[in-house]
Motif scaffolding. Sequence first.
Motif, PDB file in Angstrom:
ATOM      1  N   LEU A   6       0.900  -1.303   0.131  1.00  0.00           N
ATOM      2  CA  LEU A   6      -0.100   0.055   0.040  1.00  0.00           C
ATOM      3  C   LEU A   6       0.889   1.200  -0.178  1.00  0.00           C
ATOM      4  N   THR A   7       1.931   1.307   0.854  1.00  0.00           N
ATOM      5  CA  THR A   7       2.724   2.317   0.776  1.00  0.00           C
ATOM      6  C   THR A   7       3.451   2.898  -0.377  1.00  0.00           C
ATOM      7  N   MET A   8       3.988   1.585  -1.018  1.00  0.00           N
ATOM      8  CA  MET A   8       4.397   1.796  -2.534  1.00  0.00           C
ATOM      9  C   MET A   8       3.304   2.350  -3.595  1.00  0.00           C
ATOM     10  N   PHE A  15       2.896   5.726  -6.228  1.00  0.00           N
ATOM     11  CA  PHE A  15       2.444   5.445  -7.655  1.00  0.00           C
ATOM     12  C   PHE A  15       1.284   6.191  -7.931  1.00  0.00           C
ATOM     13  N   LEU A  16       0.422   5.928  -7.183  1.00  0.00           N
ATOM     14  CA  LEU A  16      -1.165   6.708  -7.475  1.00  0.00           C
ATOM     15  C   LEU A  16      -1.027   8.345  -7.398  1.00  0.00           C
ATOM     16  N   PHE A  17      -0.215   8.775  -6.335  1.00  0.00           N
ATOM     17  CA  PHE A  17      -0.437  10.166  -5.938  1.00  0.00           C
ATOM     18  C   PHE A  17       0.854  11.152  -6.066  1.00  0.00           C
ATOM     19  N   ALA A  47       5.177  11.129  -5.270  1.00  0.00           N
ATOM     20  CA  ALA A  47       5.934  11.005  -3.983  1.00  0.00           C
ATOM     21  C   ALA A  47       5.336  12.001  -2.751  1.00  0.00           C
ATOM     22  N   THR A  48       5.291  13.007  -2.999  1.00  0.00           N
ATOM     23  CA  THR A  48       4.786  14.124  -1.912  1.00  0.00           C
ATOM     24  C   THR A  48       3.564  13.736  -1.516  1.00  0.00           C
ATOM     25  N   GLN A  49       2.626  13.932  -2.269  1.00  0.00           N
ATOM     26  CA  GLN A  49       1.111  13.426  -1.727  1.00  0.00           C
ATOM     27  C   GLN A  49       1.061  12.055  -1.328  1.00  0.00           C
ATOM     28  N   GLY A  50       1.515  11.025  -1.985  1.00  0.00           N
ATOM     29  CA  GLY A  50       1.629   9.688  -1.528  1.00  0.00           C
ATOM     30  C   GLY A  50       2.284   9.816  -0.033  1.00  0.00           C
TER      31      GLY A  50
END
Length: 101
Positions: free
Chosen positions: A74-76, A80-82, A84-87
């Motif tokens: 989930l962290t990775m 990927f989805l958002f 690096a910063t927003q994720g």
Amino acid sequence: GLAATLVTVAVGTCTALGISLDTVVHTVQDAMANPQASLQQLLTLVEQAGPAGPLYFGIGYFVAEILAIPATPLTMSAGFLFGATQGTITVLIAATFAATF
């Protein structure tokens, strides 16, 4: 305390989104039965949610942490989805809430 507040916020959010508590309970049971498929469904939902995606992802991350589902995938996925910063921000907030629960 904080746990009661988080549960109240989670229930209120589900109610505001039109999601019944029964649906949440069945979803958690399904997630426990097949975590990999549930994570894939969460990622699909997040991708389709548009601007609300980080909120949905954060709720899913919170539930996964509470249920002791490994967080690395989930962290990775958050990165990927958002990006690096927003994720990172999404994961840090969700993980902090889960740790205080």
